[in-house]
Write a protein that holds these residues in place. Structure first.
Motif, mmCIF file in Angstrom:
data_model
loop_
_atom_site.group_PDB
_atom_site.id
_atom_site.type_symbol
_atom_site.label_atom_id
_atom_site.label_comp_id
_atom_site.label_asym_id
_atom_site.label_seq_id
_atom_site.Cartn_x
_atom_site.Cartn_y
_atom_site.Cartn_z
ATOM 1 N N HIS A 95 -39.958 -16.123 -23.408
ATOM 2 C CA HIS A 95 -38.245 -16.979 -22.478
ATOM 3 C C HIS A 95 -37.759 -17.538 -24.172
ATOM 4 O O HIS A 95 -36.622 -17.979 -23.643
ATOM 5 N N ASP A 96 -37.940 -17.765 -25.665
ATOM 6 C CA ASP A 96 -37.957 -18.326 -26.571
ATOM 7 C C ASP A 96 -36.950 -17.187 -27.059
ATOM 8 O O ASP A 96 -37.700 -16.767 -27.924
ATOM 9 N N THR A 97 -35.433 -17.618 -26.916
ATOM 10 C CA THR A 97 -34.789 -16.557 -27.506
ATOM 11 C C THR A 97 -34.333 -16.505 -28.955
ATOM 12 O O THR A 97 -34.611 -15.471 -29.483
ATOM 13 N N GLU A 98 -34.441 -18.090 -29.673
ATOM 14 C CA GLU A 98 -33.610 -18.467 -31.009
ATOM 15 C C GLU A 98 -35.424 -18.160 -31.281
ATOM 16 O O GLU A 98 -35.282 -16.916 -32.758
ATOM 17 N N ILE A 153 -37.365 -15.783 -30.471
ATOM 18 C CA ILE A 153 -37.154 -14.290 -31.078
ATOM 19 C C ILE A 153 -36.828 -13.382 -31.651
ATOM 20 O O ILE A 153 -36.764 -12.284 -32.203
ATOM 21 N N GLN A 154 -35.047 -13.873 -32.346
ATOM 22 C CA GLN A 154 -34.359 -12.684 -33.070
ATOM 23 C C GLN A 154 -34.911 -13.719 -34.342
ATOM 24 O O GLN A 154 -34.580 -12.685 -35.050
#
Length: 244
Positions: A159-162, A164-165
């Motif tokens: 859920h943590d897009t930052e 994951i990037q």
């Protein structure tokens, strides 16, 4: 006496077969045998033959005789115009949502926390937003899919897009391989198919559900748990643990 040797007023079934060659009569156990005949049932509904006969018996929602009419108070009660019935249909609709959702959660073997999260969302959800797909089992399955999948995504950090990037493609692939959606569960897939839900409709209804959760503030709704508990009051769960 008739020619067969029986009284005219006595039913023929009370007499057994005569002669040594007659087969023994057997009791029928077919479906429906022993039930009230259609004519007797209609007669009873017309004349109310089997109504209460004791002086202390009461008649609730029923006229005193076939020719009489219901009283105005009883009619208002049936039409939910009585003050005692105010909001009855809304309460029953809410209980239906809780009951059906609880049964589906148990059938899918959800954890107690997941079950309470799903029921907490369904309890205050407006089903009219789902249009023709607002049947309680359909929306409940969509809510189950949303809650369970989001919990598994949080467990893996998806859920943590930052975050994951910043991962490498290999690490990201391993994380997504570990993620297992509840839609892959054969039991969930069978329930969804029985209610006319495929992956496309599940995804579309999930977007509507997410909008409703955000609009109605149900993101942290948990049935049976009050997030606004007074911290100055003693915690009963901690007290029970201390007594063990």
């Amino acid at each position: 006496m008739t020619e067969s040797g029986t009284d005219a007023g006595t039913p023929s079934w009370q007499y057994g077969p005569a002669g040594d060659e007659a087969e023994e009569r057997r009791l029928s156990q077919l479906p429906g045998d022993g039930s009230v005949a259609r004519a007797d049932l209609q007669r009873d509904q017309t004349v109310r033959r089997w109504g209460p006969v004791t002086p202390s018996a009461t008649l609730i929602g029923r006229a005193e005789s076939p020719d009489a009419d219901l009283s105005e108070s009883v009619r208002r009660l049936h039409e939910e115009r009585h003050s005692a019935m105010a909001g009855h249909s809304a309460r029953m609709a809410r209980l239906d949502k809780l009951r059906i959702t609880h049964a589906l959660c148990n059938d899918l073997s959800l954890t107690p926390w997941q079950r309470d999260r799903v029921i907490g969302v369904m309890a205050d959800l407006d089903l009219s937003a789902f249009g023709s797909q607002r049947a309680i089992p359909k929306v409940a399955l969509v809510a189950i899919r949303h809650i369970v999948d989001r919990e598994r995504e949080h467990y893996l950090g998806l859920h943590d897009t930052e975050w994951i990037q910043g991962l490498s493609p290999a690490r990201l692939e391993r994380l997504y391989d570990q993620f297992e959606s509840i839609t892959d569960d054969p039991k969930f897939a069978d329930l969804a198919a029985r209610n006319g839900l495929d992956i496309t409709s599940l995804n579309r209804l999930r977007r509507i559900l997410e909008d409703q959760i955000e609009e109605r503030g149900l993101d942290e709704a948990v049935y049976g748990r009050n997030p606004n508990r007074d911290p100055n009051l003693p915690d009963l769960a901690a007290r029970r643990d201390g007594e063990r």
